[in-house]
Design a protein around this motif. Sequence first.
Motif, mmCIF file in Angstrom:
data_model
loop_
_atom_site.group_PDB
_atom_site.id
_atom_site.type_symbol
_atom_site.label_atom_id
_atom_site.label_comp_id
_atom_site.label_asym_id
_atom_site.label_seq_id
_atom_site.Cartn_x
_atom_site.Cartn_y
_atom_site.Cartn_z
ATOM 1 N N ASP A 40 0.791 -1.201 -0.063
ATOM 2 C CA ASP A 40 -0.128 0.075 -0.083
ATOM 3 C C ASP A 40 0.929 1.021 -0.149
ATOM 4 O O ASP A 40 1.865 1.375 0.805
ATOM 5 C CB ASP A 40 -0.934 0.027 1.262
ATOM 6 C CG ASP A 40 -2.082 -0.975 0.994
ATOM 7 O OD1 ASP A 40 -2.190 -1.398 -0.115
ATOM 8 O OD2 ASP A 40 -2.620 -1.146 2.033
ATOM 9 N N GLN A 93 -1.247 7.583 -2.725
ATOM 10 C CA GLN A 93 -1.807 7.710 -4.145
ATOM 11 C C GLN A 93 -0.791 7.681 -5.194
ATOM 12 O O GLN A 93 -0.127 8.770 -5.327
ATOM 13 C CB GLN A 93 -2.799 8.721 -4.386
ATOM 14 C CG GLN A 93 -3.680 8.749 -5.485
ATOM 15 C CD GLN A 93 -4.973 9.407 -5.710
ATOM 16 O OE1 GLN A 93 -5.610 9.744 -4.479
ATOM 17 N NE2 GLN A 93 -5.364 9.783 -6.662
ATOM 18 N N THR A 94 -0.556 6.776 -6.022
ATOM 19 C CA THR A 94 0.526 6.541 -6.898
ATOM 20 C C THR A 94 -0.176 6.309 -8.180
ATOM 21 O O THR A 94 -1.260 5.532 -8.376
ATOM 22 C CB THR A 94 1.561 5.452 -6.788
ATOM 23 O OG1 THR A 94 1.912 5.829 -5.197
ATOM 24 C CG2 THR A 94 2.618 5.259 -7.414
ATOM 25 N N GLU A 95 0.409 6.829 -9.318
ATOM 26 C CA GLU A 95 0.057 6.683 -10.633
ATOM 27 C C GLU A 95 0.981 5.707 -11.331
ATOM 28 O O GLU A 95 2.030 5.762 -11.370
ATOM 29 C CB GLU A 95 -0.182 7.960 -11.497
ATOM 30 C CG GLU A 95 -0.969 7.563 -12.923
ATOM 31 C CD GLU A 95 -0.602 8.892 -13.566
ATOM 32 O OE1 GLU A 95 -1.475 9.183 -14.896
ATOM 33 O OE2 GLU A 95 -0.178 9.893 -13.090
ATOM 34 N N LEU A 118 -5.948 2.005 -7.783
ATOM 35 C CA LEU A 118 -6.390 2.735 -6.419
ATOM 36 C C LEU A 118 -7.253 1.853 -5.716
ATOM 37 O O LEU A 118 -8.349 1.540 -6.121
ATOM 38 C CB LEU A 118 -7.211 4.250 -6.935
ATOM 39 C CG LEU A 118 -7.465 5.388 -5.699
ATOM 40 C CD1 LEU A 118 -6.235 5.631 -5.267
ATOM 41 C CD2 LEU A 118 -8.340 6.272 -6.315
ATOM 42 N N LYS A 166 -8.365 2.539 -2.340
ATOM 43 C CA LYS A 166 -9.266 3.541 -1.493
ATOM 44 C C LYS A 166 -8.854 5.044 -1.644
ATOM 45 O O LYS A 166 -7.703 5.312 -2.021
ATOM 46 C CB LYS A 166 -9.435 3.124 -0.113
ATOM 47 C CG LYS A 166 -8.246 3.171 0.837
ATOM 48 C CD LYS A 166 -8.605 2.487 2.090
ATOM 49 C CE LYS A 166 -7.263 2.167 3.288
ATOM 50 N NZ LYS A 166 -7.565 1.733 4.360
ATOM 51 N N PRO A 167 -9.682 6.044 -1.343
ATOM 52 C CA PRO A 167 -9.034 7.415 -1.400
ATOM 53 C C PRO A 167 -7.669 7.676 -0.960
ATOM 54 O O PRO A 167 -7.190 7.412 0.297
ATOM 55 C CB PRO A 167 -10.341 8.111 -0.713
ATOM 56 C CG PRO A 167 -11.452 7.433 -0.980
ATOM 57 C CD PRO A 167 -11.011 6.039 -0.804
ATOM 58 N N GLU A 168 -6.977 7.984 -1.732
ATOM 59 C CA GLU A 168 -5.272 8.329 -1.384
ATOM 60 C C GLU A 168 -4.523 7.509 -1.049
ATOM 61 O O GLU A 168 -3.291 7.635 -0.593
ATOM 62 C CB GLU A 168 -5.431 9.403 -0.368
ATOM 63 C CG GLU A 168 -6.074 10.724 -0.191
ATOM 64 C CD GLU A 168 -6.130 11.650 0.871
ATOM 65 O OE1 GLU A 168 -5.242 11.420 1.903
ATOM 66 O OE2 GLU A 168 -6.949 12.946 0.741
ATOM 67 N N SER A 186 -2.976 3.772 -3.082
ATOM 68 C CA SER A 186 -2.886 2.735 -4.072
ATOM 69 C C SER A 186 -2.282 1.497 -3.479
ATOM 70 O O SER A 186 -1.446 1.417 -2.496
ATOM 71 C CB SER A 186 -1.912 3.567 -5.218
ATOM 72 O OG SER A 186 -2.727 4.779 -5.781
ATOM 73 N N GLY A 241 -10.221 0.115 -9.967
ATOM 74 C CA GLY A 241 -8.909 0.407 -9.099
ATOM 75 C C GLY A 241 -7.967 -0.761 -9.276
ATOM 76 O O GLY A 241 -7.435 -1.158 -10.396
ATOM 77 N N ILE A 272 -11.497 3.346 -8.774
ATOM 78 C CA ILE A 272 -11.315 3.142 -7.652
ATOM 79 C C ILE A 272 -11.881 1.552 -7.477
ATOM 80 O O ILE A 272 -12.674 1.386 -7.771
ATOM 81 C CB ILE A 272 -11.729 4.218 -6.662
ATOM 82 C CG1 ILE A 272 -11.261 4.015 -5.309
ATOM 83 C CG2 ILE A 272 -13.443 4.264 -6.605
ATOM 84 C CD1 ILE A 272 -11.401 4.985 -4.178
#
Length: 403
Positions: free
Chosen positions: A70, A73-75, A96, A98-100, A102, A185, A229
């Motif tokens: 985990d 947040q990463t692209e 993703l 969950k929010p923030e 990845s 996600g 997500i």
Amino acid sequence: MRVVFAYFYSILFTSLFGTAQTSAEPDLGPQVTEIRIWEHPSYTRLVLEVTKEVKPEILLISNPYRIVLDLRQTEFLVSMARQEQVGVVKSFRFGLFKPEVSRLVIDLATPSVVARNFILTPSDEKPYRLVLDFRPASDEEFTAAAVKTRATKSAPDRTEESAPLPHKDDVDKKFTIVVDAGHGGVDPGAIGKNGFYEKTVALAAAKELKKALEKFGSYRVVLTRDTDIYLPLKQRVAIARQVAGDLFVSIHADSIKNQDIRGGHVYTLSEKASDKAAQALAEKENQSDVIAGFDLEEHPADVSSILVSLAQRETNNSSAKAANSIVDEWKTRGLTLLRKPHRQAGFAVLKAPDIPSVLVELGFLSNKEEAYMLSNASTRLPLIKALAQSLHNYIQTTEKPQK
């Protein structure tokens, strides 16, 4: 030495789905530009090249054996397609969670533990590199390590409770249709012949269906997710019930070994599958939480059940009517259907006992022609229009349930 490169994934979806980040937008976090895996005699090394330093939270999860990372947040600018086993690593996926947050999920061929985990700073024109070495281990050693990672985890993994629910408002004024974009996600779903992910096709189609239904002017349409997500199966059903949904429609795109097979089809809930293919698909779809690195041992038993309890008879009948309406409209418009387009199986996402529910497979991403059709908004439009009209036809013959 065998090396697998997950090369830079081209932003192919930009013109079709609008997912590319423009230079005017703020930098949201690190980007993974390459993933390399190779096998040494005593360990398997995985390297992530990233544009910024990252500090992963590492989890070990059994049934099946997985190592989960985990990250903030990463692209991920790499592809999940065309993977092969290297050392103890069978495959991987990311997205993703969950929010923030990845997540990178690594499927293991045998139980293994993280022998080393370190970050290399940029040098010789190379970016940051996150390095993990996986060493084969016994079942007992893996279990002990998994328990340790669970104990040191910063917060309980209760995604189905933490994900926000839409606000329940004005639910009695309009017939409420909940449109669920399958997968998402870290769970890509099927990967098509053209490299498109089922999760991307499903999300685009769900948004288009929402717009098409809203044109009738008499429906309230709620999306279970409107971005890429991960959403647990239990949470999808919870959203439908939270907004007092009158109809639940889950959008998917299938993939099978026989690449010649094509055509839309619809599923409704049944404790007994209508055929082996329907049962196999339900079992695959019900593994979504496992694919996303969900630790089922940390959650109530009903989350991990494969076959769900049979819904109420009246709800089942309404679900069948909705499915038949979809099939009839597609036939009327001359759209391609499977020979047996309405099937039944134990899909966990259809388990709401008080909401008629259908799972719509728009077609097969494993078929070259259909993959192209489903991956483009213009060629997908006839399916969306027919689906919207069929749902309208069904609703017009259905009295709105009393809340």
